[in-house]
Design an enzyme around this catalytic site. Structure first.
Site, PDB file in Angstrom:
ATOM      1  N   GLN A 134      -7.655   1.655   4.110  1.00 54.96           N
ATOM      2  CA  GLN A 134      -7.599   2.519   3.250  1.00 54.96           C
ATOM      3  C   GLN A 134      -9.232   2.602   2.397  1.00 54.96           C
ATOM      4  OE1 GLN A 134      -4.455   2.903  -0.027  1.00 54.96           O
ATOM      5  NE2 GLN A 134      -5.738   1.823  -1.422  1.00 54.96           N
ATOM      6  N   GLY A 135      -9.669   3.468   2.528  1.00 52.01           N
ATOM      7  CA  GLY A 135     -11.114   3.524   2.087  1.00 52.01           C
ATOM      8  C   GLY A 135     -11.074   4.351   0.497  1.00 52.01           C
ATOM      9  N   SER A 171      -9.050  -4.035   3.125  1.00 52.25           N
ATOM     10  CA  SER A 171      -8.137  -4.700   3.873  1.00 52.25           C
ATOM     11  C   SER A 171      -7.885  -4.494   5.381  1.00 52.25           C
ATOM     12  CB  SER A 171      -6.688  -4.830   3.083  1.00 52.25           C
ATOM     13  OG  SER A 171      -6.637  -5.369   1.964  1.00 52.25           O
ATOM     14  N   GLU A 253       3.326   4.272  -2.767  1.00 60.02           N
ATOM     15  CA  GLU A 253       2.696   2.869  -2.208  1.00 60.02           C
ATOM     16  C   GLU A 253       4.076   1.929  -2.404  1.00 60.02           C
ATOM     17  OE1 GLU A 253      -0.964  -0.239  -2.691  1.00 60.02           O
ATOM     18  OE2 GLU A 253      -0.682   1.386  -3.889  1.00 60.02           O
ATOM     19  N   SER A 380      -6.044  -2.972 -11.636  1.00 54.09           N
ATOM     20  CA  SER A 380      -6.304  -4.330 -12.585  1.00 54.09           C
ATOM     21  C   SER A 380      -5.219  -3.861 -13.639  1.00 54.09           C
ATOM     22  CB  SER A 380      -7.604  -4.399 -13.217  1.00 54.09           C
ATOM     23  OG  SER A 380      -7.779  -3.209 -14.295  1.00 54.09           O
TER      24      SER A 380
END
Length: 400
Positions: A134-135, A171, A253, A380
């Site tokens: 994933q970019g 990742s 997701e 976050s």
């Protein structure tokens, strides 16, 4: 909500366990219990081969919104997907290296992609042959994803995009065949406007470079990725609609995969409890209370995950789930060293010659170090609270 398992789920559980037991042999047996967050470096060749084994069994893409067998996958009910996930985790099958393609990109293509894109990419994912990364995040555009600066220009000659920029915290980039990239395709655009969701091959020497990021645990789960005129296969959705597609992906997701994650958490908690029982700290009432609370919170997370799987949970459900598991896992890492007392501070000299740092750490120490990031990556805690406040509770937006 009534989330109950029927007779067909019991039959599926038996079939799943028999299939896993019969296939976790040879090199796959050596990879049992290995891989996953904090351990992505372990047994990568065997885990890549395991993806193809899962594909041959039809176990990839069970929850896709596509007809049964359309891409070589078997379609399972929601409870069936949970059953498979529970058996997979119970037998400690190898950590998945194809989950980004299966659980993030594939549902996004089914929701927003063209038939050509679905036909091109979904079969390879279902066979376990093509891996994705994933970019999204960039230096300066992590939690504030709308600040993306990576740009892409459409080539007038062939109609392809050329992508230039940098992504970070990517990742599995070292092992991925493809990357879905959020890039700015409208010059001069700002924030959410002018972004496109592009598909980029990773094997482009001189145009795509991957640099592992060494962590304090000694491993390299995350990477920096540099694009220098890299060709993109095309945009998912219309050009300029990248923000809509990217947000749609994030909403997809956290589903059954959240339950898989919690099963892994339960196994980690059991090992922390065993360490507590065997340590000099056993009987400490403060630690005992913290451990009981940890157990109770995990049970609560499970029921919340099952509830949201059934009714969707509303627009804030993904943010609530991330807040719950991120903080819980970080506290578990702290407990993993607390139950050991002073012994938990002993370890190898960092970067000692001939000794890979991560191999000198015990499991509890690795858990503590890796989980420091849980409340940051993937959005976050501050960002998740803002989403809940603004989009669910209707509170005024944060001033910028």
């Amino acid at each position: 909500m009534d989330f109950s398992f029927g007779a067909e789920d019991g039959e599926l559980r038996a079939r799943a366990r028999a299939w896993l037991t019969g296939h976790l042999v040879g090199p796959y047996a050596d990879a049992v219990g290995l891989g996953g967050p904090g351990s992505e470096h372990e047994e990568v060749p065997a885990r890549r081969a395991w993806e193809r084994e899962l594909g041959r069994g039809g176990w990839i893409g069970q929850g896709w919104d596509a007809p049964d067998g359309a891409y070589g996958q078997r379609r399972l009910s929601l409870t069936g997907q949970v059953v498979w996930a529970e058996e997979y985790a119970a037998l400690r099958a190898p950590g998945r290296v194809g989950h980004i393609g299966e659980n993030l990109l594939a549902p996004t293509l089914l929701a927003y992609g063209s038939r050509e894109q679905q036909g091109r990419f979904l079969p390879g994912i279902a066979r376990g042959e093509e891996l994705w990364c994933q970019g999204y995040s960039e230096p300066g555009a992590g939690s504030d994803l709308a600040a993306v600066r990576t740009r892409a220009v459409r080539d007038r000659a062939d109609g392809r995009y050329r992508v230039t920029g940098q992504k970070i915290w990517t990742s599995l980039a070292e092992d991925a065949d493809w990357c879905f990239v959020l890039a700015r395709t409208e010059p001069g655009s700002r924030r959410h406007r002018g972004l496109s969701f592009l598909l980029v091959r990773m094997d482009q020497p001189g145009r795509v470079e991957v640099r592992p990021i060494r962590q304090m645990s000694g491993t390299s789960e995350f990477n920096e990725v540099y694009f220098d005129g890299a060709e993109a296969d095309g945009a998912v959705g219309a050009e300029g609609d990248g923000w809509t597609v990217a947000m749609g992906l994030l909403a997809l997701e956290r589903g059954v995969s959240t339950l898989v994650q919690q099963i892994g958490f339960a196994a980690e908690l059991e090992r922390v409890l065993a360490a507590y029982a065997a340590s000099a700290e056993a009987g400490d009432p403060v630690l005992r209370e913290r451990l009981v609370r940890q157990w109770a919170e995990l049970r609560t997370m499970r029921w919340n995950a099952l509830r949201t799987l059934g009714d969707g949970g509303g627009p804030g459900a993904p943010s609530v789930a991330k807040l719950l598991w991120g903080g819980w896992h970080k506290r578990l890492g702290e407990l993993a060293v607390a139950v050991r007392g002073a012994a938990a501070t002993a370890g190898p000299a960092p970067w000692a010659p001939g000794l890979p740092y991560e191999r000198g750490l015990d499991e509890g120490q690795r858990l503590f170090l890796f989980t420091r990031a849980d409340t940051i990556y993937g959005g976050s805690d501050e960002i998740q609270r803002n989403i809940i406040a603004e989009r669910v509770l209707g509170l005024p937006k944060e001033s910028r």
